[in-house]
Scaffold this motif. Structure first.
Motif, PDB file in Angstrom:
ATOM      1  N   GLY A 199       0.804  -1.209   0.000  1.00  0.00           N
ATOM      2  CA  GLY A 199       0.000   0.000   0.000  1.00  0.00           C
ATOM      3  C   GLY A 199       0.839   1.262   0.000  1.00  0.00           C
ATOM      4  N   MET A 200       2.054   1.182   0.551  1.00  0.00           N
ATOM      5  CA  MET A 200       2.955   2.327   0.515  1.00  0.00           C
ATOM      6  C   MET A 200       3.650   2.426  -0.846  1.00  0.00           C
ATOM      7  N   VAL A 201       3.982   1.279  -1.420  1.00  0.00           N
ATOM      8  CA  VAL A 201       4.682   1.258  -2.704  1.00  0.00           C
ATOM      9  C   VAL A 201       3.876   1.956  -3.801  1.00  0.00           C
ATOM     10  N   VAL A 202       2.545   1.856  -3.749  1.00  0.00           N
ATOM     11  CA  VAL A 202       1.727   2.423  -4.825  1.00  0.00           C
ATOM     12  C   VAL A 202       1.578   3.938  -4.728  1.00  0.00           C
ATOM     13  N   ASP A 203       2.006   4.535  -3.623  1.00  0.00           N
ATOM     14  CA  ASP A 203       1.839   5.968  -3.412  1.00  0.00           C
ATOM     15  C   ASP A 203       3.005   6.730  -4.054  1.00  0.00           C
ATOM     16  N   ASP A 204       2.723   7.495  -5.123  1.00  0.00           N
ATOM     17  CA  ASP A 204       3.786   8.196  -5.842  1.00  0.00           C
ATOM     18  C   ASP A 204       4.454   9.263  -4.985  1.00  0.00           C
ATOM     19  N   ASP A 205       3.685   9.943  -4.142  1.00  0.00           N
ATOM     20  CA  ASP A 205       4.275  10.965  -3.275  1.00  0.00           C
ATOM     21  C   ASP A 205       5.232  10.334  -2.269  1.00  0.00           C
ATOM     22  N   CYS A 246      -3.217  -2.965   2.982  1.00  0.00           N
ATOM     23  CA  CYS A 246      -3.818  -1.748   3.519  1.00  0.00           C
ATOM     24  C   CYS A 246      -2.938  -0.540   3.210  1.00  0.00           C
ATOM     25  N   ARG A 247      -3.525   0.639   3.332  1.00  0.00           N
ATOM     26  CA  ARG A 247      -2.766   1.878   3.152  1.00  0.00           C
ATOM     27  C   ARG A 247      -2.656   2.666   4.456  1.00  0.00           C
ATOM     28  N   TYR A 250      -4.941   4.314  11.358  1.00  0.00           N
ATOM     29  CA  TYR A 250      -4.553   4.737  12.702  1.00  0.00           C
ATOM     30  C   TYR A 250      -5.478   5.868  13.146  1.00  0.00           C
ATOM     31  N   HIS A 251      -6.283   5.584  14.166  1.00  0.00           N
ATOM     32  CA  HIS A 251      -7.150   6.616  14.735  1.00  0.00           C
ATOM     33  C   HIS A 251      -7.989   7.283  13.650  1.00  0.00           C
ATOM     34  N   SER A 252      -8.481   6.449  12.715  1.00  0.00           N
ATOM     35  CA  SER A 252      -9.325   6.873  11.596  1.00  0.00           C
ATOM     36  C   SER A 252      -8.590   7.704  10.542  1.00  0.00           C
ATOM     37  N   THR A 253      -7.257   7.714  10.573  1.00  0.00           N
ATOM     38  CA  THR A 253      -6.502   8.410   9.543  1.00  0.00           C
ATOM     39  C   THR A 253      -5.835   7.390   8.614  1.00  0.00           C
ATOM     40  N   TRP A 254      -5.201   7.881   7.542  1.00  0.00           N
ATOM     41  CA  TRP A 254      -4.576   7.009   6.559  1.00  0.00           C
ATOM     42  C   TRP A 254      -3.160   7.488   6.255  1.00  0.00           C
ATOM     43  N   ALA A 255      -2.366   6.602   5.659  1.00  0.00           N
ATOM     44  CA  ALA A 255      -0.961   6.922   5.411  1.00  0.00           C
ATOM     45  C   ALA A 255      -0.609   7.022   3.935  1.00  0.00           C
ATOM     46  N   ALA A 256      -1.325   6.313   3.072  1.00  0.00           N
ATOM     47  CA  ALA A 256      -0.934   6.271   1.663  1.00  0.00           C
ATOM     48  C   ALA A 256      -2.154   6.286   0.754  1.00  0.00           C
ATOM     49  N   LEU A 278      -8.640  -6.653   0.521  1.00  0.00           N
ATOM     50  CA  LEU A 278      -8.188  -5.418  -0.116  1.00  0.00           C
ATOM     51  C   LEU A 278      -9.038  -4.216   0.264  1.00  0.00           C
ATOM     52  N   GLU A 279      -8.355  -3.102   0.419  1.00  0.00           N
ATOM     53  CA  GLU A 279      -8.992  -1.842   0.810  1.00  0.00           C
ATOM     54  C   GLU A 279      -9.597  -1.167  -0.428  1.00  0.00           C
ATOM     55  N   PHE A 280     -10.922  -1.001  -0.405  1.00  0.00           N
ATOM     56  CA  PHE A 280     -11.624  -0.358  -1.522  1.00  0.00           C
ATOM     57  C   PHE A 280     -12.747   0.544  -1.021  1.00  0.00           C
ATOM     58  N   ASP A 281     -12.530   1.216   0.104  1.00  0.00           N
ATOM     59  CA  ASP A 281     -13.628   1.975   0.708  1.00  0.00           C
ATOM     60  C   ASP A 281     -13.630   3.450   0.321  1.00  0.00           C
ATOM     61  N   ASN A 282     -12.723   3.870  -0.567  1.00  0.00           N
ATOM     62  CA  ASN A 282     -12.649   5.285  -0.916  1.00  0.00           C
ATOM     63  C   ASN A 282     -11.949   5.455  -2.259  1.00  0.00           C
ATOM     64  N   LYS A 283     -11.950   6.668  -2.771  1.00  0.00           N
ATOM     65  CA  LYS A 283     -11.341   6.937  -4.080  1.00  0.00           C
ATOM     66  C   LYS A 283      -9.820   6.774  -4.046  1.00  0.00           C
ATOM     67  N   ARG A 284      -9.210   6.917  -2.863  1.00  0.00           N
ATOM     68  CA  ARG A 284      -7.759   6.724  -2.756  1.00  0.00           C
ATOM     69  C   ARG A 284      -7.330   5.324  -3.179  1.00  0.00           C
ATOM     70  N   SER A 285      -8.255   4.373  -3.110  1.00  0.00           N
ATOM     71  CA  SER A 285      -7.923   2.971  -3.347  1.00  0.00           C
ATOM     72  C   SER A 285      -7.882   2.597  -4.827  1.00  0.00           C
ATOM     73  N   GLY A 286      -8.337   3.485  -5.698  1.00  0.00           N
ATOM     74  CA  GLY A 286      -8.285   3.196  -7.118  1.00  0.00           C
ATOM     75  C   GLY A 286      -9.386   2.258  -7.584  1.00  0.00           C
ATOM     76  N   SER A 287      -9.253   1.762  -8.800  1.00  0.00           N
ATOM     77  CA  SER A 287     -10.286   0.941  -9.435  1.00  0.00           C
ATOM     78  C   SER A 287     -10.111  -0.532  -9.101  1.00  0.00           C
ATOM     79  N   PHE A 288     -11.094  -1.324  -9.512  1.00  0.00           N
ATOM     80  CA  PHE A 288     -11.036  -2.779  -9.318  1.00  0.00           C
ATOM     81  C   PHE A 288     -10.182  -3.477 -10.375  1.00  0.00           C
ATOM     82  N   ASP A 289      -9.842  -2.794 -11.425  1.00  0.00           N
ATOM     83  CA  ASP A 289      -9.144  -3.405 -12.550  1.00  0.00           C
ATOM     84  C   ASP A 289      -7.948  -4.284 -12.148  1.00  0.00           C
ATOM     85  N   PRO A 290      -7.095  -3.873 -11.199  1.00  0.00           N
ATOM     86  CA  PRO A 290      -5.918  -4.694 -10.878  1.00  0.00           C
ATOM     87  C   PRO A 290      -6.233  -6.092 -10.347  1.00  0.00           C
ATOM     88  N   ILE A 291      -7.445  -6.318  -9.821  1.00  0.00           N
ATOM     89  CA  ILE A 291      -7.720  -7.651  -9.260  1.00  0.00           C
ATOM     90  C   ILE A 291      -7.830  -8.717 -10.344  1.00  0.00           C
TER      91      ILE A 291
END
Length: 372
Positions: A199-205, A246-247, A250-256, A278-291
Motif C-alpha cells: 500500500g505504501m509502494v503504490v503511493d507516488d508521493d 492496507c494503506r 490509525y485513529h481513523s486516519t490514513w498513510a498512503a 483489499l482496501e476499496f472503501d474510498n477513491k484513494r484505493s483506485g479501481s477494481f481493474d488490478p484484481i
C-alpha cells in the motif's frame, strides 16, 4: 486448498473495551501484575468472541486485545529483536503515531516462545466447542523487513549482524515459517498476513521521498515478494493463508494513496496466499481493474465498508460495487468485509462499539443479499 466460501468476513482488530484500556494503563503504571492484566485480557476476549459468534461471523479473532500495535508486538516476539524508540513515529495524513520501533540486536529467529502463539492457544481453547474458525493475524514478513530498515539507526543495527540483505531476508522468512508451523501445531488453520508495504509502494508521493533515500521501487517489490513467499513454502494443505493489504489505519486516519496497479503483477499474480483482503472503501484505493491479476481459484475480499467512520454505507451501493468488481474476478470468488480492522493500534478508530457492530451487521446482511 478447497474451502466453502462464506462471502463475508472481518479483518480482525476490534475497539478495546474500557476495562481492557484501564488494565493496560494500570499495568504500565505498575499498579497491577502481568498475571492480573492477562486475566482481564482473557475475560474481555471471551466476551468478544461470544459477540462475534452472536453477530453471525464464521471466522473469529481475539480482537488483537493483547497487542498495542498490529505489527510491532509480533516483531518484538522474535529472537534477535529489541523494542526501541525513534525520533518520530509513522506519519499519517492527519497525525503522527507513537514512536516505537523494532531493531535487530542479533540473528533473527523464532525461539519457540512467542506472544502470538500463546494468544492463539487461548483463542483456540474458547472456540473448540463451537463451529467457528479461530484466525491468527500476524504482520507480514515484508512488513518486518520494512521496519528493520526504517531509518538510519535501524539500518546500522542490521549491518552489525548481517553481511548481506539475502541473509537478512532468509532469516526473516525462516522465523516466520517457524512461527506459522508452530501455530498450525497449536491447531491454527487460518493465518492472515497483514501488510502495508504494498500500500505504501503504490503511493507516488511516498516514493518521491523513498527515491531520495536510494530505494528502487521495482527492487523493493521483488524483495517484498521474496521474503513473503519464502515464509510460505511447504505449508500444510489444510492451512488457509491470506493477506490483507492496507494503506494505513490509525485513529481513523490514513498513510498512503493510490490504486493497486503498480504492484498487481507482483503481489496479486505471484504471492502464495489463498485470499487477498483489499482496501476499496474510498477513491484513494483506485479501481477494481488490478484484481484481474489474481489467479482463478483465489478469493478476493472486497473491503468496501469503512472501519474509519461511523456512517453506514448504503446496501444498494455496496451491491453495485461488488457487481463492478465481478467484471474482473469471478463473483463466486469474491467476498465482502470492512476495509481494515477497527483498532489497528490500541488507540482505535473514531467510532463507538455499537457503531462497530452495526458495520459488521451491514457486511453480513449485504453479503447474504448478494450470495443468497
Amino acid at each position: 486448498m478447497s474451502r466453502n466460501l462464506v462471502h463475508y468476513d472481518i479483518v480482525g482488530s476490534f475497539l478495546r473495551p474500557a476495562e481492557l484500556k484501564q488494565a493496560r494503563a494500570d499495568f504500565a503504571a505498575k499498579k497491577i501484575s502481568k498475571d492480573d492484566l492477562k486475566k482481564v485480557e482473557d475475560e474481555e476476549i471471551k466476551k468478544l468472541v461470544a459477540k462475534e459468534e452472536k453477530a453471525g461471523l464464521k471466522i473469529v479473532t481475539d480482537g488483537e486485545f493483547r497487542r498495542s500495535y498490529w505489527h510491532l508486538d509480533t516483531f518484538w516476539g522474535f529472537g534477535g529483536i529489541k523494542h526501541t524508540k525513534q525520533e518520530h513515529g509513522y506519519f499519517f495524513h492527519d497525525e503522527e503515531t507513537r514512536n516505537d520501533s523494532a531493531q535487530v540486536e542479533g540473528k533473527i529467529e523464532f525461539t519457540g516462545d512467542h506472544p502470538d502463539l500463546e494468544a492463539f492457544k487461548y483463542l483456540k481453547s474458547i472456540t473448540d466447542s463451537s463451529d467457528v474458525t479461530p484466525r491468527q493475524s500476524i504482520p507480514s514478513p515484508a512488513q518486518f523487513y520494512a521496519e528493520l530498515v526504517r531509518g538510519p539507526e535501524n539500518v546500522t543495527a542490521v549491518k552489525k549482524f548481517y553481511s548481506s540483505e539475502d541473509e537478512l531476508l532468509d532469516d526473516i522468512s525462516k522465523a516466520y515459517r517457524d512461527l506459522i508451523l508452530a501455530l498450525y501445531d497449536a491447531g491454527c488453520r487460518d493465518v492472515k498476513l497483514d501488510d502495508c508495504t504494498w500500500g505504501m509502494v503504490v503511493d507516488d508521493d511516498f516514493w518521491a521521498t523513498m527515491v531520495k533515500q536510494g530505494f528502487d521501487r521495482d527492487d523493493l517489490e521483488k524483495k517484498y515478494l521474496r521474503v513473503n513467499n519464502g515464509a510460505l513454502v511447504d505449508l500444510p494443505d489444510d492451512l488457509r493463508v491470506s493477506t490483507h493489504i492496507c494503506r494505513g489505519n490509525y485513529h481513523s486516519t490514513w498513510a498512503a494513496k493510490g490504486g493497486y496497479g503498480p504492484v498487481a503483477k507482483y503481489v496479486f499474480a505471484q504471492e502464495n496466499v489463498d485470499a487477498f483482503y483489499l482496501e476499496f472503501d474510498n477513491k484513494r484505493s483506485g479501481s477494481f481493474d488490478p484484481i484481474k491479476e489474481v489467479p482463478a481459484g483465489k478469493e478476493v475480499v472486497l473491503g468496501l465498508v469503512t472501519s474509519k467512520k461511523p456512517e453506514l454505507e448504503k446496501p444498494d451501493d455496496l451491491i453495485t460495487r461488488v457487481k463492478e468488481a465481478a467484471q474482473f474476478h469471478d463473483l463466486q470468488e469474491l467476498a465482502l468485509s470492512t476495509q481494515c480492522g477497527f483498532a489497528s493500534t490500541e488507540e482505535g478508530n473514531q467510532l463507538t462499539e455499537e457503531e462497530q457492530w452495526k458495520k459488521i451487521a451491514l457486511v453480513i446482511d449485504t453479503a447474504k443479499q448478494i450470495w443468497a
